[in-house]
Design a protein around this motif. Structure first.
Motif, PDB file in Angstrom:
ATOM      1  N   LEU A  57     -15.525 -20.662  76.578  1.00  0.00           N
ATOM      2  CA  LEU A  57     -14.102 -20.303  76.679  1.00  0.00           C
ATOM      3  C   LEU A  57     -13.381 -20.765  75.415  1.00  0.00           C
ATOM      4  N   SER A  58     -12.530 -19.903  74.860  1.00  0.00           N
ATOM      5  CA  SER A  58     -11.726 -20.290  73.692  1.00  0.00           C
ATOM      6  C   SER A  58     -10.349 -19.642  73.782  1.00  0.00           C
ATOM      7  N   ASN A  59      -9.451 -20.053  72.882  1.00  0.00           N
ATOM      8  CA  ASN A  59      -8.078 -19.543  72.816  1.00  0.00           C
ATOM      9  C   ASN A  59      -7.280 -19.804  74.089  1.00  0.00           C
ATOM     10  N   LEU A  60      -7.553 -20.934  74.736  1.00  0.00           N
ATOM     11  CA  LEU A  60      -6.795 -21.259  75.953  1.00  0.00           C
ATOM     12  C   LEU A  60      -5.354 -21.636  75.618  1.00  0.00           C
ATOM     13  N   ASP A  61      -5.139 -22.150  74.412  1.00  0.00           N
ATOM     14  CA  ASP A  61      -3.784 -22.443  73.919  1.00  0.00           C
ATOM     15  C   ASP A  61      -3.004 -23.355  74.861  1.00  0.00           C
ATOM     16  N   ALA A  62      -3.638 -24.452  75.281  1.00  0.00           N
ATOM     17  CA  ALA A  62      -2.987 -25.498  76.077  1.00  0.00           C
ATOM     18  C   ALA A  62      -2.535 -25.048  77.455  1.00  0.00           C
ATOM     19  N   GLN A  63      -2.923 -23.859  77.875  1.00  0.00           N
ATOM     20  CA  GLN A  63      -2.622 -23.428  79.240  1.00  0.00           C
ATOM     21  C   GLN A  63      -3.641 -24.049  80.209  1.00  0.00           C
ATOM     22  N   VAL A  64      -3.374 -23.909  81.494  1.00  0.00           N
ATOM     23  CA  VAL A  64      -4.245 -24.496  82.521  1.00  0.00           C
ATOM     24  C   VAL A  64      -4.758 -23.382  83.426  1.00  0.00           C
ATOM     25  N   ILE A  65      -6.090 -23.297  83.554  1.00  0.00           N
ATOM     26  CA  ILE A  65      -6.692 -22.305  84.441  1.00  0.00           C
ATOM     27  C   ILE A  65      -6.896 -22.924  85.817  1.00  0.00           C
ATOM     28  N   LYS A  66      -6.272 -22.335  86.806  1.00  0.00           N
ATOM     29  CA  LYS A  66      -6.387 -22.809  88.181  1.00  0.00           C
ATOM     30  C   LYS A  66      -7.440 -22.046  88.975  1.00  0.00           C
ATOM     31  N   GLY A  67      -7.871 -20.934  88.461  1.00  0.00           N
ATOM     32  CA  GLY A  67      -8.903 -20.164  89.153  1.00  0.00           C
ATOM     33  C   GLY A  67      -9.413 -19.062  88.261  1.00  0.00           C
ATOM     34  N   LEU A  68     -10.645 -18.625  88.485  1.00  0.00           N
ATOM     35  CA  LEU A  68     -11.196 -17.541  87.680  1.00  0.00           C
ATOM     36  C   LEU A  68     -12.347 -16.863  88.414  1.00  0.00           C
ATOM     37  N   THR A  69     -12.650 -15.665  87.942  1.00  0.00           N
ATOM     38  CA  THR A  69     -13.806 -14.897  88.411  1.00  0.00           C
ATOM     39  C   THR A  69     -14.584 -14.403  87.198  1.00  0.00           C
ATOM     40  N   LEU A  70     -15.894 -14.597  87.221  1.00  0.00           N
ATOM     41  CA  LEU A  70     -16.774 -14.093  86.176  1.00  0.00           C
ATOM     42  C   LEU A  70     -17.875 -13.248  86.813  1.00  0.00           C
ATOM     43  N   GLY A  71     -18.336 -12.265  86.076  1.00  0.00           N
ATOM     44  CA  GLY A  71     -19.466 -11.464  86.529  1.00  0.00           C
ATOM     45  C   GLY A  71     -20.501 -11.358  85.427  1.00  0.00           C
ATOM     46  N   VAL A  72     -21.775 -11.346  85.794  1.00  0.00           N
ATOM     47  CA  VAL A  72     -22.874 -11.256  84.836  1.00  0.00           C
ATOM     48  C   VAL A  72     -23.798 -10.128  85.251  1.00  0.00           C
ATOM     49  N   VAL A  73     -24.188  -9.296  84.302  1.00  0.00           N
ATOM     50  CA  VAL A  73     -25.193  -8.261  84.542  1.00  0.00           C
ATOM     51  C   VAL A  73     -26.108  -8.218  83.326  1.00  0.00           C
ATOM     52  N   CYS A  74     -27.380  -7.915  83.551  1.00  0.00           N
ATOM     53  CA  CYS A  74     -28.345  -7.965  82.459  1.00  0.00           C
ATOM     54  C   CYS A  74     -29.238  -6.731  82.470  1.00  0.00           C
ATOM     55  N   ASP A  75     -30.002  -6.584  81.424  1.00  0.00           N
ATOM     56  CA  ASP A  75     -30.940  -5.477  81.300  1.00  0.00           C
ATOM     57  C   ASP A  75     -31.879  -5.444  82.513  1.00  0.00           C
ATOM     58  N   ASP A  76     -32.349  -4.235  82.864  1.00  0.00           N
ATOM     59  CA  ASP A  76     -33.201  -4.064  84.040  1.00  0.00           C
ATOM     60  C   ASP A  76     -34.486  -4.879  83.960  1.00  0.00           C
ATOM     61  N   ALA A  77     -34.945  -5.210  82.766  1.00  0.00           N
ATOM     62  CA  ALA A  77     -36.188  -5.967  82.625  1.00  0.00           C
ATOM     63  C   ALA A  77     -36.000  -7.446  82.925  1.00  0.00           C
ATOM     64  N   LEU A  78     -34.739  -7.895  82.997  1.00  0.00           N
ATOM     65  CA  LEU A  78     -34.423  -9.293  83.270  1.00  0.00           C
ATOM     66  C   LEU A  78     -33.799  -9.431  84.647  1.00  0.00           C
ATOM     67  N   GLU A  79     -33.808 -10.654  85.171  1.00  0.00           N
ATOM     68  CA  GLU A  79     -33.074 -10.937  86.395  1.00  0.00           C
ATOM     69  C   GLU A  79     -32.376 -12.281  86.267  1.00  0.00           C
ATOM     70  N   LEU A  80     -31.196 -12.363  86.869  1.00  0.00           N
ATOM     71  CA  LEU A  80     -30.403 -13.586  86.862  1.00  0.00           C
ATOM     72  C   LEU A  80     -30.923 -14.511  87.948  1.00  0.00           C
ATOM     73  N   THR A  81     -31.246 -15.745  87.588  1.00  0.00           N
ATOM     74  CA  THR A  81     -31.737 -16.702  88.577  1.00  0.00           C
ATOM     75  C   THR A  81     -30.704 -17.754  88.935  1.00  0.00           C
ATOM     76  N   ASP A  82     -29.693 -17.956  88.082  1.00  0.00           N
ATOM     77  CA  ASP A  82     -28.681 -18.971  88.380  1.00  0.00           C
ATOM     78  C   ASP A  82     -27.437 -18.711  87.539  1.00  0.00           C
ATOM     79  N   ILE A  83     -26.290 -18.999  88.113  1.00  0.00           N
ATOM     80  CA  ILE A  83     -25.019 -18.965  87.394  1.00  0.00           C
ATOM     81  C   ILE A  83     -24.202 -20.158  87.865  1.00  0.00           C
ATOM     82  N   ASP A  84     -23.806 -21.006  86.933  1.00  0.00           N
ATOM     83  CA  ASP A  84     -23.123 -22.264  87.270  1.00  0.00           C
ATOM     84  C   ASP A  84     -21.885 -22.443  86.411  1.00  0.00           C
ATOM     85  N   LEU A  85     -20.853 -22.987  87.022  1.00  0.00           N
ATOM     86  CA  LEU A  85     -19.649 -23.366  86.279  1.00  0.00           C
ATOM     87  C   LEU A  85     -19.877 -24.740  85.665  1.00  0.00           C
TER      88      LEU A  85
END
Length: 319
Positions: A57-85
């Motif tokens: 994360l960059s360019n937050l400019d001293a603001q405060v994030i109280k919540g967020l949503t992220l999504g990850v998708v990858c090439d068909d030959a790969l698979e996602l095994t974990d996603i952590d904050l």
């Protein structure tokens, strides 16, 4: 490269749609729209390994994030095994993440996210380590419209999807190597430098025999074989071959014309080749390699005749 970019664009669009549909948080529209950015790290792995990429994360400019949503998708030959904050940036809050959907949600119950840095980590692996090819595969990380809650006013961050792209470079050789077997169809007549064992990547080996041979490999348990090309003979009269190994590969060496596989060429080999040409019998994969002298995928009357000529001592076959 153009095809790779088109593939990654498709990944980004898929991720954007998925996150937009699956995000469960509600966001208000009042307040100033800001534009924090995210970036995805590149990485590399062995075919049977894993790789963990940082999402920054960059360019937050001293603001405060109280919540967020992220999504990850990858090439068909790969698979996602974990996603952590990252707990370093996101201490104190409710985290919901799923590797199967590639969606991560965070709602702060504390101070929120107040600084730039590593926001999350994503871990990937090959869907099939025995089939994935060496190369570079795309990963897309998406933050949707209204995907971040800023300060107490819960303002949205932007009016469009924010995305980041990363690349995973895969070395198709497994960390411990792939298991390779060797089938000597010459009944010990040939000298083969390749031995059974574990190998990674491209392997070059030599085969020497007084009679011409066919060298081929199978990746389906011997159901079918693919011929390897012989290079010029070395000083010992052998020929060299190179193969990109994969899990469960069998490398076979057979004598040309020895259709029944007994180590010699006899009238029986001529008879079997002729019968195979007429469709009276079906040859095994190794028998077919020996009978198909020119490697065109068929056994002809001419090839049967050549085998007979070898038995009669009137012809010598070439590699």
């Amino acid at each position: 490269m153009k095809q790779m970019r088109h593939r990654l664009l498709s990944l980004i669009m898929m991720a954007a749609i998925a996150v937009g549909l699956l995000s469960t948080a509600a966001f208000a529209d009042e307040g100033e729209a800001l534009s924090p950015t995210i970036s995805a790290q590149d990485g590399s792995m062995a075919a049977d390994g894993t790789v963990t990429l940082n999402v920054t994360l960059s360019n937050l400019d001293a603001q405060v994030i109280k919540g967020l949503t992220l999504g990850v998708v990858c090439d068909d030959a790969l698979e996602l095994t974990d996603i952590d904050l990252s707990t370093g940036l996101c201490a104190g809050g409710y985290i919901s993440s799923s590797a199967s959907t590639g969606i991560l949600n965070f709602v702060s119950t504390g101070d929120g996210i107040r600084s730039d840095g590593v926001l999350a980590t994503v871990t990937l692996r090959a869907k099939d380590s025995t089939q994935i090819a060496s190369g570079t595969y795309g990963v897309a990380v998406v933050m949707p419209e209204n995907g971040i809650i800023i300060d107490a006013n819960y303002a949205d961050v932007a009016d469009q999807f924010t995305f980041a792209t990363g690349w995973v470079t895969v070395n198709a050789a497994a960390t411990g190597g792939y298991s390779v077997t060797v089938t000597d169809g010459t009944k010990g007549g040939a000298t083969i430098s390749l031995t059974e064992g574990s190998y990674g990547g491209a392997v070059t080996f030599t085969v020497a025999n007084s009679a011409a041979c066919v060298v081929a490999y199978s990746t389906d348990g011997g159901v079918s074989y693919t011929r390897l090309t012989a290079t010029a003979a070395d000083d010992s009269g052998g020929y060299s071959f190179t193969v990109e190994v994969s899990q469960g590969m069998d490398v076979a060496v057979v004598r040309k014309g020895d259709v029944n596989g007994d180590g010699n060429i006899s009238s029986a080999d001529y008879t079997r080749a002729n019968a195979a040409h007429r469709g009276d019998i079906t040859l095994s994969a190794l028998q077919f390699l020996a009978a198909d002298l020119d490697g065109d995928g068929t056994v002809s009357t001419a090839e049967a005749a050549q085998i007979g000529a070898v038995f009669a001592g009137k012809l010598s076959l070439s590699w």
